[in-house]
Scaffold this motif. Structure first.
Motif, PDB file in Angstrom:
ATOM      1  N   GLN A   1     -17.746 -18.357   7.903  1.00  0.00           N
ATOM      2  CA  GLN A   1     -17.022 -17.977   6.696  1.00  0.00           C
ATOM      3  C   GLN A   1     -16.204 -16.712   6.922  1.00  0.00           C
ATOM      4  N   LYS A   2     -16.775 -15.766   7.652  1.00  0.00           N
ATOM      5  CA  LYS A   2     -16.049 -14.534   7.947  1.00  0.00           C
ATOM      6  C   LYS A   2     -14.828 -14.820   8.823  1.00  0.00           C
ATOM      7  N   ASP A   3     -15.002 -15.653   9.833  1.00  0.00           N
ATOM      8  CA  ASP A   3     -13.879 -15.972  10.724  1.00  0.00           C
ATOM      9  C   ASP A   3     -12.769 -16.698   9.980  1.00  0.00           C
ATOM     10  N   LEU A   4     -13.141 -17.624   9.102  1.00  0.00           N
ATOM     11  CA  LEU A   4     -12.114 -18.350   8.358  1.00  0.00           C
ATOM     12  C   LEU A   4     -11.408 -17.439   7.365  1.00  0.00           C
ATOM     13  N   THR A   5     -12.138 -16.502   6.769  1.00  0.00           N
ATOM     14  CA  THR A   5     -11.503 -15.548   5.848  1.00  0.00           C
ATOM     15  C   THR A   5     -10.501 -14.677   6.589  1.00  0.00           C
ATOM     16  N   LEU A   6     -10.863 -14.207   7.772  1.00  0.00           N
ATOM     17  CA  LEU A   6      -9.939 -13.401   8.576  1.00  0.00           C
ATOM     18  C   LEU A   6      -8.718 -14.226   8.999  1.00  0.00           C
ATOM     19  N   MET A   7      -8.949 -15.472   9.320  1.00  0.00           N
ATOM     20  CA  MET A   7      -7.821 -16.324   9.691  1.00  0.00           C
ATOM     21  C   MET A   7      -6.884 -16.538   8.510  1.00  0.00           C
ATOM     22  N   GLN A   8      -7.480 -16.741   7.310  1.00  0.00           N
ATOM     23  CA  GLN A   8      -6.656 -16.907   6.115  1.00  0.00           C
ATOM     24  C   GLN A   8      -5.840 -15.649   5.826  1.00  0.00           C
ATOM     25  N   LEU A   9      -6.459 -14.476   5.969  1.00  0.00           N
ATOM     26  CA  LEU A   9      -5.738 -13.221   5.747  1.00  0.00           C
ATOM     27  C   LEU A   9      -4.628 -13.030   6.774  1.00  0.00           C
ATOM     28  N   GLU A  10      -4.881 -13.431   8.006  1.00  0.00           N
ATOM     29  CA  GLU A  10      -3.847 -13.298   9.036  1.00  0.00           C
ATOM     30  C   GLU A  10      -2.653 -14.189   8.726  1.00  0.00           C
ATOM     31  N   VAL A  11      -2.912 -15.410   8.266  1.00  0.00           N
ATOM     32  CA  VAL A  11      -1.817 -16.314   7.910  1.00  0.00           C
ATOM     33  C   VAL A  11      -1.064 -15.782   6.690  1.00  0.00           C
TER      34      VAL A  11
ATOM     35  N   GLN B   1       5.195 -11.100   5.850  1.00  0.00           N
ATOM     36  CA  GLN B   1       6.125 -10.463   6.788  1.00  0.00           C
ATOM     37  C   GLN B   1       7.382 -11.301   6.972  1.00  0.00           C
ATOM     38  N   LEU B   2       7.209 -12.614   7.072  1.00  0.00           N
ATOM     39  CA  LEU B   2       8.378 -13.479   7.206  1.00  0.00           C
ATOM     40  C   LEU B   2       9.197 -13.499   5.919  1.00  0.00           C
ATOM     41  N   ASP B   3       8.526 -13.475   4.765  1.00  0.00           N
ATOM     42  CA  ASP B   3       9.251 -13.448   3.495  1.00  0.00           C
ATOM     43  C   ASP B   3      10.037 -12.147   3.342  1.00  0.00           C
ATOM     44  N   LYS B   4       9.431 -11.057   3.782  1.00  0.00           N
ATOM     45  CA  LYS B   4      10.136  -9.774   3.743  1.00  0.00           C
ATOM     46  C   LYS B   4      11.357  -9.806   4.648  1.00  0.00           C
TER      47      LYS B   4
ATOM     48  N   SER C   1      -2.079 -25.200   4.962  1.00  0.00           N
ATOM     49  CA  SER C   1      -0.888 -25.052   4.113  1.00  0.00           C
ATOM     50  C   SER C   1      -0.154 -23.756   4.421  1.00  0.00           C
ATOM     51  N   GLY C   2      -0.918 -22.683   4.662  1.00  0.00           N
ATOM     52  CA  GLY C   2      -0.287 -21.414   5.008  1.00  0.00           C
ATOM     53  C   GLY C   2       0.469 -21.491   6.316  1.00  0.00           C
ATOM     54  N   LEU C   3      -0.076 -22.176   7.294  1.00  0.00           N
ATOM     55  CA  LEU C   3       0.622 -22.333   8.573  1.00  0.00           C
ATOM     56  C   LEU C   3       1.901 -23.146   8.397  1.00  0.00           C
ATOM     57  N   ALA C   4       1.842 -24.185   7.544  1.00  0.00           N
ATOM     58  CA  ALA C   4       3.051 -24.975   7.291  1.00  0.00           C
ATOM     59  C   ALA C   4       4.122 -24.136   6.611  1.00  0.00           C
ATOM     60  N   ARG C   5       3.711 -23.313   5.634  1.00  0.00           N
ATOM     61  CA  ARG C   5       4.694 -22.445   4.967  1.00  0.00           C
ATOM     62  C   ARG C   5       5.268 -21.417   5.935  1.00  0.00           C
ATOM     63  N   ALA C   6       4.413 -20.881   6.804  1.00  0.00           N
ATOM     64  CA  ALA C   6       4.905 -19.907   7.792  1.00  0.00           C
ATOM     65  C   ALA C   6       5.912 -20.558   8.729  1.00  0.00           C
ATOM     66  N   ASN C   7       5.644 -21.791   9.101  1.00  0.00           N
ATOM     67  CA  ASN C   7       6.599 -22.499   9.953  1.00  0.00           C
ATOM     68  C   ASN C   7       7.921 -22.722   9.238  1.00  0.00           C
ATOM     69  N   ASP C   8       7.869 -23.073   7.942  1.00  0.00           N
ATOM     70  CA  ASP C   8       9.106 -23.235   7.171  1.00  0.00           C
ATOM     71  C   ASP C   8       9.848 -21.903   7.040  1.00  0.00           C
ATOM     72  N   LEU C   9       9.119 -20.814   6.812  1.00  0.00           N
ATOM     73  CA  LEU C   9       9.764 -19.504   6.718  1.00  0.00           C
ATOM     74  C   LEU C   9      10.427 -19.113   8.036  1.00  0.00           C
ATOM     75  N   GLU C  10       9.801 -19.484   9.135  1.00  0.00           N
ATOM     76  CA  GLU C  10      10.398 -19.188  10.442  1.00  0.00           C
ATOM     77  C   GLU C  10      11.732 -19.912  10.601  1.00  0.00           C
ATOM     78  N   GLN C  11      11.784 -21.167  10.179  1.00  0.00           N
ATOM     79  CA  GLN C  11      13.047 -21.907  10.240  1.00  0.00           C
ATOM     80  C   GLN C  11      14.074 -21.326   9.268  1.00  0.00           C
ATOM     81  N   ASP C  12      13.619 -20.880   8.091  1.00  0.00           N
ATOM     82  CA  ASP C  12      14.547 -20.244   7.138  1.00  0.00           C
ATOM     83  C   ASP C  12      15.170 -18.993   7.741  1.00  0.00           C
TER      84      ASP C  12
END
Length: 721
Positions: free
Chosen positions: A291-301, A307-310, A384-395
């Protein structure tokens, strides 16, 4: 001249009228024939064949009654389907009500027929759907209006990708449906009695389902082309919209607020992640750690998304500022670090997410679904966060292109040369990476891509170069006399095979094979060795024995039990190369050196003694013969003499024709070439020396003794009375 010039046109006119009278009837006849043919095509007897829907025998449907469906028009298909439904309802009434199997099959066929009608209704609904419903292209657009239009087109592209995926799946389903049809035809052909009725229904159901798949694929392809055209048209308008952007102070204020909001979110997420990471409470419960590892992964995403939105807001701000004619010139915002880091984070997080999913499945395989729901919710949010990050990268990549276009238009082409070249290089790299990651095939569920194949080639070439450099270094040590040739040769062969073994293990690991299971492979190989590879494996082990035990080395003069005599040139794993006196290379299996008798003339001491026999006449002086033989031996360059090993001449016996001597001489085998014979050298020098000193080499002799005698007197025999 004038008369001649007037005659030529007249002659041409006469010829023209002659040809016209000749060919005009032919042309008229040909035109009449074509007209007759075209007219006869419209006569009742020559009318093209009208469309006639084929209704199969529902009790025994043929295999190809439906093949005309693809060539029929939409109206003809509707008519055909209506006739099929009507005839099927009439035939369905004759099915016995107590036969549950046939009744169930008939219900499925009726449902499949209605499915074609439902597909047609969905087509009409799909054609009414707009792929980009909120897309607008206002006059004198601002940066945010352009960004809104770009976002809407991006969503349209994602919808189009979904439709393309659906089309590919339908094509695959169509191929599987054809295979099923072939199988059902074979089943019906081999059936009889009760099974024949069920097989006929199964074939009819498969045929109607196939027609439904054809209609679905046709529906998807119809609006797929329309959507592609709409997106291309929207992209063209978006590029034109970029050329007509105007500065907006309201957009500048809104963008600044978005940047400030992103900064606050980034700070909050970073603080939360730092506080969780700094927690050092020991726990052996894998659930808590997971649970701790997944929470950290979620926060990292989440942090990556902000950062990409900024970065998107900063690019829009840069574009808006360069449009302000009253403002100062602002530099381009081009930085590759963020996108490169984002790409790395997305790839690493995707791999780690797959690993975590397998761990959860392994831990909770026997638990209830409710226990797994919270884990899958974690995985869904991170995915879902990884997919959005990938879309932001293309944007961001599109925004950078737009920024370059606006700066080039406002500040000149030369102001953006370096950035445009850098952007072009990055696009080329991204295309190459996409091509390199294309999946060719799989090995044990691991994708094999051109990138992986290139890595394997690099590993193999690197090992080959490393082995070559090692061999060159060892040869250099031998040339500088820092090491012996034989030891460096053996070391080089061992290192070469070691490099090959390491490269093999690395390649297997890159292919995704479990190297820990090589023991099973070794066991299988041992079985093969015991049957068919025994000789090869025996030679391999013998080669290793020769390399490590070193009973032989390159350059040794050897004589085998089979009669092979020569110098060793190469010691390989399977065989050894020997060069004979006749300059013939012989590949000898290594087992012959280990299991057979081998005479090594240069194993420890290269000096050995040979016995050269010769004979002289009985009239020769033995002391002179001894002196001549010693002189002849000293002239041969392979003769070795020292205080311990001296050349000697022995008188061995008295032969029938000569005094038999033997020249006993020590020779250095390293100086004896495999192309020569040491005995021949000594015999030649002995002959020369004997001729100089007048010593006779005798021929075979025989003494002939002749004896004479008188004729005896005749003695008369007395007669008997």
């Amino acid at each position: 001249m004038v008369g001649a010039s007037l005659l030529i046109p007249r002659r041409i006119a006469r010829n023209y009228s002659f040809f016209l009278r000749l060919f005009l009837p032919t042309l008229l006849l040909l035109a009449f024939t074509c007209l007759s043919v075209s007219t006869s095509a419209q006569l009742p007897g020559g009318k093209p064949k009208e469309f006639t829907p084929e209704v199969p025998d529902f009790a025994d449907p043929s295999a190809d009654w439906w093949t005309g469906w693809t060539n029929a028009s939409p109206e003809e298909r509707r008519e055909w389907l209506s006739i099929l439904i009507t005839n099927w309802r009439e035939w369905e009434k004759d099915i016995p009500e107590d036969d549950e199997v046939l009744q169930e099959g008939a219900a499925k066929i009726s449902q499949s027929l209605q499915g074609i009608t439902i597909t047609w209704k969905k087509r009409e609904e799909y054609l009414k759907v707009s792929i980009m419903p909120d897309l607008e292209f206002p006059g004198n657009p601002t940066v945010l209006e352009w960004a809104k239009a770009d976002s809407e087109i991006s969503r349209g592209r994602r919808r189009l990708k979904g439709v393309e995926l659906q089309a590919r799946q339908l094509k695959s389903t169509q191929s599987q449906s054809l295979s099923l049809l072939r199988k059902q035809v074979i089943v019906l052909r081999d059936s009889s009695g009760r099974e024949e009725d069920e097989a006929a229904q199964a074939l009819l159901l498969a045929q109607i389902n196939h027609l439904n798949i054809i209609e679905q694929l046709s529906t998807v392809n119809s609006f797929l082309g329309i959507w592609q055209d709409k997106i291309k048209e929207a992209e063209t308008k978006l590029r034109r919209m970029l050329d007509s952007l105007v500065y907006s102070s309201e957009d500048a204020k809104e963008i600044e607020d978005d940047i400030a909001s992103s900064d606050k979110k980034i700070e909050r997420i970073s603080g939360t992640r730092t506080s969780i990471q700094s927690t050092t409470e020991p726990s052996t419960d894998p659930t808590i750690n997971m649970q701790k590892d997944l929470t950290l992964m979620q926060l990292e995403v989440d942090l990556l998304e902000e950062q990409l939105d900024k970065r998107k807001s900063e690019l829009l701000q840069s574009i808006n500022e360069v449009l302000n004619e009253e403002g100062e010139e602002r530099p381009l915002i081009i930085s590759r670090d963020l996108l490169e880091n984002a790409n790395t984070i997305i790839e690493d997080a995707s791999r780690e997410l797959a690993v975590r999913q397998r761990q959860v499945v392994a831990w909770r395989a026997d638990e209830e679904d409710e226990d797994l729901s919270r884990w899958w919710s974690y995985f869904a949010r991170i995915g879902s966060g990884l997919a959005r990050a990938n879309d932001l990268e293309q944007d961001i990549q599109r925004y950078e292109k737009a920024q370059l276009e606006v700066y080039r238009e406002r500040q000149g082409w030369w102001a953006t040369v370096r950035e445009r070249v850098s952007l072009g290089a990055r696009e080329a790299y991204n295309r190459w990476r996409k091509l390199a990651d294309y999946q060719l095939f799989t090995i044990t569920q691991n994708p094999i891509t051109p990138r992986l194949i290139a890595k394997i080639i690099v590993v193999l070439v690197g090992v080959w170069l490393l082995s070559g450099l090692t061999q060159a270094f060892l040869r250099r040590l031998v040339r500088r006399e820092h090491a012996s040739e034989s030891s460096m040769y053996n070391l080089g062969r061992v290192l070469h095979y070691t490099f090959i073994a390491i490269a093999l293990i690395v390649v297997l690991s890159m292919l995704g094979l479990d190297t820990s299971k090589l023991a099973l492979v070794a066991g299988a190989l041992s079985v093969g060795i015991g049957f068919g590879l025994q000789a090869i494996f025996s030679n391999f082990i013998s080669g290793l024995i020769l390399l490590f035990e070193r009973p032989l080395k390159v350059g040794d003069l050897v004589e085998l039990e089979s009669g092979v005599f020569g110098r060793i040139r190469d010691i390989n794993v399977r065989s050894t190369r020997i060069t004979t006196r006749d300059n013939v290379d012989i590949l000898v299996p290594n087992t012959e050196f280990v299991a057979g008798r081998v005479i090594n003339h240069t194993l420890d001491d290269p000096v050995r003694r040979i016995h050269v026999s010769f004979g002289v006449s009985y009239a020769s002086d033995p002391d002179l013969v001894r002196e001549a033989a010693l002189e002849a031996a000293s002239r041969v360059n392979i003769t070795h003499t020292d205080w311990k090993r001296k050349t000697e001449v022995w008188l061995m016996g008295f032969g029938e024709n000569s005094l038999d001597f033997k020249l006993v001489v020590w020779v250095n085998s390293n100086m004896v070439t495999s192309l020569g014979d040491s005995y021949a050298l000594y015999n030649l020098e002995l002959l020369r020396e004997f001729r100089e000193k007048g010593i006779e080499v005798p021929f075979p002799q025989r003494d002939l003794h002749l004896r004479s005698w008188d004729v005896p007197a005749l003695v008369a025999r007395p007669s008997r009375k």
